[in-house]
Design an enzyme around this catalytic site. Structure first.
Site, mmCIF file in Angstrom:
data_model
loop_
_atom_site.group_PDB
_atom_site.id
_atom_site.type_symbol
_atom_site.label_atom_id
_atom_site.label_comp_id
_atom_site.label_asym_id
_atom_site.label_seq_id
_atom_site.Cartn_x
_atom_site.Cartn_y
_atom_site.Cartn_z
ATOM 1 N N ASP A 1 0.834 -1.203 0.000
ATOM 2 C CA ASP A 1 0.000 0.000 0.000
ATOM 3 C C ASP A 1 0.874 1.260 0.000
ATOM 4 O O ASP A 1 2.016 1.225 0.455
ATOM 5 C CB ASP A 1 -0.850 0.079 1.283
HETATM 6 N N1 URA Z 1 -1.234 -5.885 4.030
HETATM 7 C C1 URA Z 1 -1.654 -4.619 4.043
HETATM 8 O O1 URA Z 1 -2.647 -4.311 4.694
HETATM 9 N N2 URA Z 1 -0.984 -3.716 3.330
HETATM 10 C C2 URA Z 1 0.127 -4.002 2.617
HETATM 11 O O2 URA Z 1 0.717 -3.119 1.988
HETATM 12 C C3 URA Z 1 0.558 -5.329 2.623
HETATM 13 C C4 URA Z 1 -0.147 -6.260 3.328
#
Ligand code: URA
Length: 256
Positions: free
Chosen positions: A103
């Site tokens: 993310d």
């Molecule tokens: N889980 C999440 O919530 N975000 C990420 O970037 C990776 C795994």
């Protein structure tokens, strides 16, 4: 001689399945002839292979890991002009693509490659390569909450498979805790959603390992190439994880 879809995937065009679609769709030519049969073989060193008129390049395969900073988007471009991971890979001449996503606000270990087969192998849900994150969460979850994550928890897209979860640090005023969590899937915002489901939203999230590859002391915003041994171990792990990990139970499909 190799199958066309394999040559294309190795050249980083797309996954093998997508390459098959391109062949069937009449987008691929070998030495000027359009090929639509999936069994067709070619020699990548001798034959001129084009996709939508563009010759495919037999580039050297590169495999890098980046310590992605937070506030950076895991995609090739961003219409809003935010920072993208390739801004941190100026020394890599080949065009590499991220394997899976982190993310915008997640930091840590991100793998990138131009080897479509390798990317496909590692990101395919059926191979379950374990990924470990350090999650700083609001409040201090009880053991019961963490047990739910260990057993598998129902999210809106189904049950998660069991996670390994451990306390790493607890704030003396109980305002936040750092928990290490290892998951075997890669659903969208999965770790954040798992902690939300036990009412401890994530404040900070960092991926510290991918398979047995560790981020260690790679500085934020810096990348390094993987060693041949690291690449082989990831492939081995994906292949052996294929048959060994329990599936998360998904809710029964509704008939329409
Ligand atoms: N889980 C999440 O919530 N975000 C990420 O970037 C990776 C795994």
């Amino acid at each position: 001689m190799e199958r066309l879809q394999k040559i294309m995937a190795q050249a980083g065009i797309a996954s093998r399945r997508k390459c098959e679609e391109l062949i069937l769709g009449g987008k691929v030519q070998v030495n000027g002839e359009t090929v639509t049969a999936l069994g067709t073989k070619a020699d990548p060193d001798q034959d001129e292979i084009t996709v939508s008129g563009k010759p495919i390049k037999n580039e050297k395969k590169v495999y890098v890991m980046l310590n992605k900073p937070k506030g950076v988007i895991t995609s090739a471009s961003d219409p809003e002009g935010r920072k993208i991971v390739s801004d941190y890979l100026k020394g890599v001449r080949e065009r590499v693509y991220p394997i899976g996503r982190l993310d915008y606000d997640t930091e840590g270990l991100l793998l990138l490659t131009n080897d479509g087969e390798f990317a496909n192998l590692l990101s395919h849900p059926k191979y379950h390569v374990p990924k470990t994150y350090l999650a700083t969460v609001k409040g201090v979850p009880h053991g019961e909450g963490l047990d739910k994550l260990r057993q598998g928890i129902m999210l809106e897209d189904g049950m998660t498979s069991p996670a390994e979860v451990e306390y790493k640090d607890v704030d003396p005023d109980n305002k936040q805790a750092v928990i290490s969590i290892t998951i075997h899937e890669g659903r969208n915002r999965q770790v954040r959603r798992m902690f939300e489901a036990i009412n401890h939203p994530v404040i900070r999230l960092k991926r510290i390992s991918y398979g047995d590859l560790l981020l260690q002391n790679l500085k934020r915003g810096i990348y390094r190439h993987l060693t041949p041994d690291e690449i082989n171990r990831l492939v081995q792990m994906a292949m052996s994880a294929k048959n060994s990990k329990p599936e998360g139970k998904r809710p029964p499909r509704r008939r329409t």
